[in-house]
Each structure stands twice: as C-alpha cells, then as structure tokens.
Design an enzyme around this catalytic site. Structure first.
Site, PDB file in Angstrom:
ATOM      1  N   GLY A 224       0.845  -1.203   0.000  1.00  0.00           N
ATOM      2  CA  GLY A 224       0.000   0.000   0.000  1.00  0.00           C
ATOM      3  C   GLY A 224       0.869   1.237   0.000  1.00  0.00           C
ATOM      4  O   GLY A 224       2.030   1.190  -0.420  1.00  0.00           O
ATOM      5  N   GLU A 246       5.687  -3.231   0.592  1.00  0.00           N
ATOM      6  CA  GLU A 246       5.585  -3.084  -0.870  1.00  0.00           C
ATOM      7  C   GLU A 246       4.857  -1.768  -1.106  1.00  0.00           C
ATOM      8  O   GLU A 246       3.626  -1.703  -1.032  1.00  0.00           O
ATOM      9  CB  GLU A 246       4.810  -4.266  -1.465  1.00  0.00           C
ATOM     10  CG  GLU A 246       5.497  -5.608  -1.292  1.00  0.00           C
ATOM     11  CD  GLU A 246       6.648  -5.813  -2.275  1.00  0.00           C
ATOM     12  OE1 GLU A 246       6.633  -5.196  -3.359  1.00  0.00           O
ATOM     13  OE2 GLU A 246       7.564  -6.581  -1.957  1.00  0.00           O
ATOM     14  N   CYS A 280       0.613   0.048  -9.217  1.00  0.00           N
ATOM     15  CA  CYS A 280       1.805   0.583  -8.525  1.00  0.00           C
ATOM     16  C   CYS A 280       2.982   0.732  -9.470  1.00  0.00           C
ATOM     17  O   CYS A 280       3.805   1.627  -9.297  1.00  0.00           O
ATOM     18  CB  CYS A 280       2.179  -0.304  -7.349  1.00  0.00           C
ATOM     19  SG  CYS A 280       2.489  -2.005  -7.823  1.00  0.00           S
TER      20      CYS A 280
HETATM   21  P1  NAD Z   1      -5.438   0.919   0.762  1.00  0.00           P
HETATM   22  O1  NAD Z   1      -6.063   2.222   1.104  1.00  0.00           O
HETATM   23  O2  NAD Z   1      -6.303  -0.237   0.392  1.00  0.00           O
HETATM   24  O3  NAD Z   1      -4.517   0.546   2.006  1.00  0.00           O
HETATM   25  C1  NAD Z   1      -3.766  -0.637   2.047  1.00  0.00           C
HETATM   26  C2  NAD Z   1      -4.125  -1.400   3.305  1.00  0.00           C
HETATM   27  O4  NAD Z   1      -3.767  -0.632   4.443  1.00  0.00           O
HETATM   28  C3  NAD Z   1      -5.607  -1.704   3.429  1.00  0.00           C
HETATM   29  O5  NAD Z   1      -5.767  -3.056   3.776  1.00  0.00           O
HETATM   30  C4  NAD Z   1      -6.078  -0.764   4.498  1.00  0.00           C
HETATM   31  O6  NAD Z   1      -7.142  -1.276   5.268  1.00  0.00           O
HETATM   32  C5  NAD Z   1      -4.848  -0.573   5.357  1.00  0.00           C
HETATM   33  N1  NAD Z   1      -4.839   0.718   6.027  1.00  0.00           N
HETATM   34  C6  NAD Z   1      -5.232   1.909   5.519  1.00  0.00           C
HETATM   35  N2  NAD Z   1      -5.062   2.885   6.428  1.00  0.00           N
HETATM   36  C7  NAD Z   1      -4.551   2.300   7.545  1.00  0.00           C
HETATM   37  C8  NAD Z   1      -4.153   2.776   8.831  1.00  0.00           C
HETATM   38  N3  NAD Z   1      -4.253   4.069   9.155  1.00  0.00           N
HETATM   39  N4  NAD Z   1      -3.668   1.897   9.705  1.00  0.00           N
HETATM   40  C9  NAD Z   1      -3.558   0.597   9.381  1.00  0.00           C
HETATM   41  N5  NAD Z   1      -3.926   0.089   8.187  1.00  0.00           N
HETATM   42  C10 NAD Z   1      -4.415   0.916   7.280  1.00  0.00           C
HETATM   43  O7  NAD Z   1      -4.427   1.050  -0.432  1.00  0.00           O
HETATM   44  P2  NAD Z   1      -3.521   2.288  -0.831  1.00  0.00           P
HETATM   45  O8  NAD Z   1      -2.506   2.535   0.199  1.00  0.00           O
HETATM   46  O9  NAD Z   1      -4.355   3.404  -1.316  1.00  0.00           O
HETATM   47  O10 NAD Z   1      -2.830   1.620  -2.110  1.00  0.00           O
HETATM   48  C11 NAD Z   1      -2.262   2.397  -3.078  1.00  0.00           C
HETATM   49  C12 NAD Z   1      -0.788   2.572  -2.796  1.00  0.00           C
HETATM   50  O11 NAD Z   1      -0.183   1.285  -2.721  1.00  0.00           O
HETATM   51  C13 NAD Z   1      -0.058   3.281  -3.906  1.00  0.00           C
HETATM   52  O12 NAD Z   1       0.935   4.089  -3.345  1.00  0.00           O
HETATM   53  C14 NAD Z   1       0.586   2.156  -4.699  1.00  0.00           C
HETATM   54  O13 NAD Z   1       1.711   2.525  -5.435  1.00  0.00           O
HETATM   55  C15 NAD Z   1       0.911   1.200  -3.614  1.00  0.00           C
HETATM   56  N6  NAD Z   1       0.964  -0.138  -4.139  1.00  0.00           N
HETATM   57  C16 NAD Z   1       2.149  -0.791  -4.119  1.00  0.00           C
HETATM   58  C17 NAD Z   1       2.225  -2.043  -4.667  1.00  0.00           C
HETATM   59  C18 NAD Z   1       3.498  -2.814  -4.680  1.00  0.00           C
HETATM   60  O14 NAD Z   1       3.438  -4.001  -4.957  1.00  0.00           O
HETATM   61  N7  NAD Z   1       4.630  -2.219  -4.381  1.00  0.00           N
HETATM   62  C19 NAD Z   1       1.100  -2.638  -5.223  1.00  0.00           C
HETATM   63  C20 NAD Z   1      -0.088  -1.935  -5.205  1.00  0.00           C
HETATM   64  C21 NAD Z   1      -0.155  -0.688  -4.654  1.00  0.00           C
END
Ligand code: NAD
Length: 497
Positions: A224, A246, A280
C-alpha cells in the site's frame, strides 16, 4: 531439480531436517482443538496454537493449501471476476492477465519447485570444525499478517498468501476495505477452502487493521502507500516483528530518439491506462526532449483511440476510479495543465478519461505525488543527464522504464540510477518474470517477493551445525592457553578458519 543416481525426496528430507512427523500432523482430525475465536486476540491465539502444534509445517499440508487455493480460483472464477467488475470495472480478460491467471501461475510455479526450494542446503565447514556438517534449513516464522490494497485486490492479497503458506506459516489476511466486493468474496471462500485452524481473514478498515496491528505477528507483509507503511512499521517495532513493505511512488519513463515511437506509445499506454492507471508499477510520468515529446504526443492520442475507441467512457476495456476521494484528487491534478488528449470525467460513474498532459512543469502539483490514476504528464528534459538528474533528485522509484536503443544510454541507467526494478523496452512486465524479485528500494519499499523469494520472506533460514563428539578435535583450543597452543592458533590454525 534433476538428481543423479537416486530420486531425492526433498519433502521427506525437509520434514526430517525439521523433525516433522508428517503422518501425525496432516490428519484434519488432529487432537488440537483451539478455542473458537471471539475477538482478534483470540483469533491470533488460536492460529498460534495451530502453528505451535506443528500443523502447518509438513510439506503435504502446504501443498494441500496451495491446491485448495487453486481450486478456490478455478471453481469461483465468475464470482471473483464479478467482484472485480463491481469494485473496479475490471475487464475479465484483464482480470485473468493481472489477477486470477497471475496467481494461478504463481501457484503452479510454487507447486513445481517447492520441494527443491525447501531442501536443506549443505554449506562447507572450515577445517577447524571438521569433522562436522553444516546445513541451512528454511523454517516457517509462525503466525504472519498479510495486508493488501484495493487496486489489485486478488493478486496482492493472494501472492503473498501463497508464499506464507508454502513456507509453512499460519496467517491472517487483511483485504482492502476499499475493494469491498472482492474482500467479502475472499472472506467467505477462504473459510470454505483453507484449513481454518491456520488461515483466517479479517475484513475492515482503519479501526480493524489498527486492532490487528496490536497483535504480535512473526512477519507483517504490507502492500500500500508509504504513509500507512510507516504506521505498520511502527506497530511492528513494538514486537520486533520484521516487515516487508511493498510501497509505491513515481515510476518514470525515459524515451529517446533512437526507438520506434509508435511501439513506445502502445507499450506506455498499455501499462499506464490498465486498471485506469491504478497500478503501482504504472508509468507515472514521461521524460523526453521537446522533439521526442512532440513526435510521441500524436501517437499516444492514436493509440488511446485504438485501445478504447473514440469515447473510452463506453469501452468495456477501460476501468473506473476506485472511490470519490481518489476521483476528486485526480481531477484536481488536471487544473491548469494543458491536455493533449482526455481530461473529461464523470463524477457519478467515477470515469476519468485516459489523459495525456503536455509539457508539465516539474513544480506542478501532479509532479509532487504519485498519480495512481489515468493521467500521463509529459515532462521535457534537455538531455539524458537532465533526465537522470531529475530522477535521482526524487525518491527511489518502484520501477524505472527506459526506451532507448543506445547501449551507452542503457548502461547509464543501470549504473547511474537506483529503483526497485529497471526495465528496457517494456513497462510493468517484469512482474511476469517469476525469477525476478518484485519490490522497492528506499521510499518505494523494503523486501521483495515472488517465486522462491516469497519463501525467503516467510521463512527463517536456520543455521544447523552438527559435530561429532569423538575425536574431540576442539581440545586444541580449550584453555589454558599455553605458549604452545598460542603458537599453534596463531600459526597453523589461523589458516584453517
Ligand atoms: P489501501 O487504502 O487499500 O490501504 C492498504 C491497506 O492498508 C488496506 O488493507 C487498508 O485497510 C490498510 N490501512 C489503511 N489505512 C490504515 C491505517 N491508518 N492503519 C492501518 N492500516 C491501514 O491502499 P492504498 O494505500 O491506497 O494503495 C495504493 C498505494 O499502494 C499506492 O501508493 C501504490 O503505489 C501502492 N501499491 C504498491 C504495490 C506494490 O506491490 N509495491 C502494489 C499496489 C499498490
């Protein structure tokens, strides 16, 4: 792996090295009857009871879970594809390529190679220790947590789960609440297909994840954004739990004048507008000289029309923005910019057209954050040095893409930049190479997985040394340290260490 002389049973060797009596543990009527879970504490305690009883360790158990996951995907494909349409309007063909089929390929690769990956590895011992044998054994870590994001809600949940199970762990999987249909489907199907003594799903958003993160896990695998990555790492630090992060960031594309720009336009548009830019490893922005940019822009316009028709809003192949807040953020980034193509949007359906922006300033708002949507800014550079300087001035990208036929240019990127991955000639396809590590560096993440590396992530590589007691060759180094022993240690012995 081919063995000469005899068939090597890696599974049996692994179980033996780990002192696992597989026959006593694979029976699902095992005497372990952990208490029913009422809260997160109980759930994690229950999983730990299962792990401590050794249920997840035998090779056969791991294979059964992987096959169960394969069956889960194959028997419920329409439902999973339906959930992806509901959450992201993801076309089923794209879902096969980037989600379901991707995970199936990872399962097959793991089923084929797991025996070999788990085989204890002999390492040479120094003469000082001889006679002795030294091996490394990959042992499971315990109870692990996998936290997934919404953008590839199948792949990014299940590929880490494959690694965790293949390595013999119990696990909690936390899908993203922002892809609610997919989250609900997996919560239900996990309970039906997996050994529920060892595998659990916790659904929910920030409050639930915050609760989960208070527990002690033996590894946390988070995918994330970096802001939450920091929260995860802080929570993990409380228990000295190792983490894999990641993360994302801005992945640049550099294009020079030595390449076929029509193919560049196709490949960049494919990787950028897949999943409506919510990938991502999507190209975030494009760097080119003004002349290359001027030649590329009309080609991108043509390719977008070729992929998604004159009106991409009506295309089955084009996705939607995940939620209103992302939609508002993305449309806001267009303000004041010069649109080459796209730019139109519909808040009701969260449609944002595939968009290319002309000559974007390096100080623009859109250059200050990861875009994570279907907007491709073209930023002009004076030279290769200017491009590399710009890239190196920012955070280390998750991926960096270069289109150039010049060997010298390619070498400059290999030696002069740092990124999770560097790909020449094609963006976003390095994920398909199972032997390549997938992960970031610096702000784009820590740790890498896929294939055998996923086993590394979810295992401890235990050093095992075994030395016979007689003859006691160590009497040469026992105290008291006489002059004779001192001379021996400084002379002959030092050469043997
Ligand atoms: P998201 O909002 O779904 O969050 C990811 C996870 O974190 C979720 O399960 C969510 O419930 C949890 N979460 C959110 N806020 C939280 C908090 N305050 N405390 C604890 N847990 C919490 O997804 P996102 O972050 O919006 O995803 C997009 C980002 O992820 C982009 O920056 C993208 O580049 C990155 N990403 C990276 C990869 C990789 O493989 N490197 C893949 C996909 C996405």
């Amino acid at each position: 792996m081919r063995e000469t002389g005899r068939v090597f049973d890696g599974a049996a060797a692994y179980d033996k090295a780990m002192s696992i009596d597989a026959s006593s543990m694979t029976d699902t009527s095992s005497p372990v009857n952990p208490p029913a879970a009422s809260g997160i504490d109980d759930l994690v305690a229950r999983l730990r009871t299962t792990f401590d009883a050794g249920i997840t360790k035998p090779y056969a158990w791991r294979i059964r879970q992987l096959k169960a996951l394969r069956a889960l995907l194959l028997e419920n494909t329409p439902e999973i594809e339906g959930a992806l349409i509901a959450d992201l309007k993801k076309n089923p063909a794209e879902a096969q390529l980037t989600e379901i089929g991707f995970v199936l390929a990872e399962i097959e690769n793991t089923l084929t190679n797991l025996k070999r990956w788990l085989r204890p590895k002999h390492v040479p011992t120094p003469l000082l220790i001889a006679p002795a044998s030294a091996t490394t054994v990959r042992e499971p870590l315990g109870v692990v947590l996998v936290i997934a994001p919404w953008n590839y809600p199948v792949q990014l949940l299940l590929v880490p789960v494959i690694g965790a199970l293949a390595a013999g762990n119990a696990l909690v999987a936390k899908p993203s609440e922002l892809a609610p249909k997919t989250s609900a489907v997996f919560a239900r199907l996990f309970a039906r297909y997996f050994d529920t003594r060892a595998v659990a799903v916790v659904e929910g958003g920030v409050p639930e994840t915050t609760e989960v993160l208070k527990q002690r896990f033996d590894h946390i695998f988070y995918t994330g954004n970096g802001r939450v990555g920091r929260i995860v790492m802080q929570a993990a630090a409380e228990h000295l739990t190792p983490v894999t992060l990641e993360l994302g960031g801005k992945s640049p594309v550099y294009v020079d004048d030595t390449v076929d720009l029509s193919i560049v336009a196709h490949r960049v548009a494919w990787a950028k507008f897949m999943n409506a830019g919510q990938t991502c490893v999507a190209p975030d922005y494009l760097l080119a000289t003004p002349a290359v940019a001027a030649a590329l822009e009309p080609l991108l316009v043509e390719v977008i029309a070729e992929f998604y028709g004159a009106d991409p809003a009506t295309s089955d192949s084009y996705g939607r923005i995940i939620n209103d807040s992302q939609f508002t953020r993305l449309t806001g980034l267009l303000e004041g910019e010069t649109v080459v193509t796209g730019g139109d949007s519909d808040a009701r359906t969260r449609y944002l057209a595939p968009t290319v922006l002309h000559d974007v300033s390096r100080d623009a708002a859109i250059m200050a954050q990861e875009i994570f949507g279907p907007i491709l800014p073209i930023v002009t550079v004076d030279s290769l040095n200017d491009a590399i300087g710009h890239i190196n001035a920012g955070d280390k990208p998750l991926a960096l893409y270069v289109f150039s036929n010049s060997k010298a240019v390619r070498r400059r990127f290999i030696t002069g930049t740092s990124s999770g991955a560097l790909a020449f000639g094609v963006p976003a396809a390095h994920l398909l190479v199972q032997g390549l590590p997938f992960g970031g560096v610096g702000a784009s993440g820590m740790g890498a997985y896929h294939g055998e590396r996923s086993i590394d992530v979810f295992s401890h590589e235990k050093a095992v040394l075994s030395k016979i007691l007689k003859p006691d060759t160590f009497n040469l180094v026992y105290p008291p340290f006489t002059q004779k022993k001192d001379a021996f240690i400084r002379g002959f012995l030092r050469k043997l260490i």
